[in-house]
Design a protein around this motif. Structure first.
Motif, mmCIF file in Angstrom:
data_model
loop_
_atom_site.group_PDB
_atom_site.id
_atom_site.type_symbol
_atom_site.label_atom_id
_atom_site.label_comp_id
_atom_site.label_asym_id
_atom_site.label_seq_id
_atom_site.Cartn_x
_atom_site.Cartn_y
_atom_site.Cartn_z
ATOM 1 N N UNK A 5 -0.141 7.099 5.601
ATOM 2 C CA UNK A 5 1.228 7.323 5.194
ATOM 3 C C UNK A 5 1.306 7.855 3.675
ATOM 4 N N UNK A 6 0.219 7.192 3.101
ATOM 5 C CA UNK A 6 0.060 7.787 1.716
ATOM 6 C C UNK A 6 -0.291 9.249 1.844
ATOM 7 N N UNK A 7 -1.191 9.748 2.650
ATOM 8 C CA UNK A 7 -1.761 11.151 2.934
ATOM 9 C C UNK A 7 -0.475 11.875 3.202
ATOM 10 N N UNK A 8 0.292 11.563 3.959
ATOM 11 C CA UNK A 8 1.408 12.473 4.499
ATOM 12 C C UNK A 8 2.517 12.432 3.320
ATOM 13 N N UNK A 68 -3.174 9.341 -6.390
ATOM 14 C CA UNK A 68 -2.900 8.205 -5.570
ATOM 15 C C UNK A 68 -4.367 7.738 -5.042
ATOM 16 N N UNK A 69 -4.481 6.728 -4.918
ATOM 17 C CA UNK A 69 -5.909 6.101 -4.447
ATOM 18 C C UNK A 69 -5.472 5.577 -3.109
ATOM 19 N N UNK A 70 -5.967 6.568 -2.374
ATOM 20 C CA UNK A 70 -5.780 6.323 -0.672
ATOM 21 C C UNK A 70 -7.180 5.691 -0.238
ATOM 22 N N UNK A 71 -7.666 6.217 0.526
ATOM 23 C CA UNK A 71 -8.941 5.722 1.338
ATOM 24 C C UNK A 71 -9.576 6.672 2.292
ATOM 25 N N UNK A 131 0.647 -1.211 -0.028
ATOM 26 C CA UNK A 131 -0.014 -0.005 -0.192
ATOM 27 C C UNK A 131 0.838 1.290 -0.012
ATOM 28 N N UNK A 132 2.015 1.210 0.524
ATOM 29 C CA UNK A 132 2.875 2.306 0.672
ATOM 30 C C UNK A 132 4.123 2.358 -0.203
#
Length: 269
Positions: free
Chosen positions: A148-151, A126-129, A101-102
């Protein structure tokens, strides 16, 4: 304007829907899977790529560049889910969650971004959630990987602000895809009847929410609109109002009240 687009995790679900719709719009779309045999009846170009392997990522990116000269848009969709109590999740399992995921997303971006920067154009989606914006019980490692994806994305956006390369994050809620069946449920290793019951209730609720969700084409169509924008927003929340309103509730409610609200939804009392 037609673009060369890379969509990771395109064998099923949101990735397949996105690659299909973008291809139907006339874009040159490469949809990846670690097992290319899983991509069936694809109206886009299937491409072998294991995002957990540097060589595989670099080989796939090089193939696209050889074929089309550049990559205009990357949709980082590939991901998986693990459900387990955080206090009973082995570190190796946590690493495995982050690897896909990261770090998989990091590998793809690192392979593509130098070319975009050189051309002074491009977009990373970026496909986060929604689970990257607030925690969920018994999906803690999944949420942590999406946080982590957001940051990462927020910092990346700052670094690329004057390069011509855009970064947008999509935060889907629950959609009806194979993600439900593919989610890995780790054994509940603690001898505690109440917590075991909570865990089982939460996992059952996750499945119900997803199977009652909308078709993944809803997310795909949103991504199509995003890549057409000269200046996309930072985040796009996509899903039912009862879900997309949750970040607002988190911002205005006391922490304890918010935790009780979330637990109540998942049958934890």
């Amino acid at each position: 304007m037609k673009k060369v687009i890379l969509v990771t995790g395109a064998s099923t679900g949101l990735g397949f829907a996105t690659a299909k719709i973008l291809a139907a719009e006339g874009h040159t779309v490469y949809g990846t899977s670690r097992d290319i045999k899983r991509i069936k009846d694809a109206p886009f170009k299937p491409l072998q790529m294991d995002i957990t392997d540097d060589a595989s990522v670099n080989t796939a990116i090089a193939q696209i560049i050889k074929n089309d000269g550049q990559i205009d848009v990357v949709v980082n969709n590939a991901g998986n889910g693990i459900v387990a109590p955080l206090y009973a999740t082995p570190v190796d399992e946590a690493k495995r969650q982050f690897e896909v995921n990261f770090f998989g997303m990091v590998r793809v971006n690192s392979a593509v971004l130098p070319g975009m920067i050189e051309r002074k154009s491009g977009m990373i989606v970026q496909i986060s959630s929604l689970g990257g914006l607030f925690g969920l019980p018994y999906q803690g490692m999944y949420c942590a990987s999406k946080f982590a994806v957001e940051g990462y994305s927020e910092s990346l956006r700052m670094e690329l602000l004057y390069t011509g390369v855009k970064v947008a994050v999509v935060n889907p809620g629950d959609f009806k895809t194979s993600f439900t069946d593919n989610r890995e449920k780790l054994p509940f290793s603690l001898s505690h009847e109440k917590l075991q019951k909570d865990f089982d209730a939460a996992v059952a609720c996750m499945g119900r929410d997803e199977q009652n969700g909308s078709h993944p084409d809803v997310v795909a169509k949103k991504i199509s609109k995003i890549i057409s924008k000269a200046n996309p927003a930072h985040n796009y929340l996509v899903g039912a109002l009862g879900q997309t309103i949750v970040p607002t509730l988190k911002a205005i409610l006391p922490g304890k009240m918010f935790a009780k609200l979330m637990n109540g939804h998942y049958g934890i009392k």
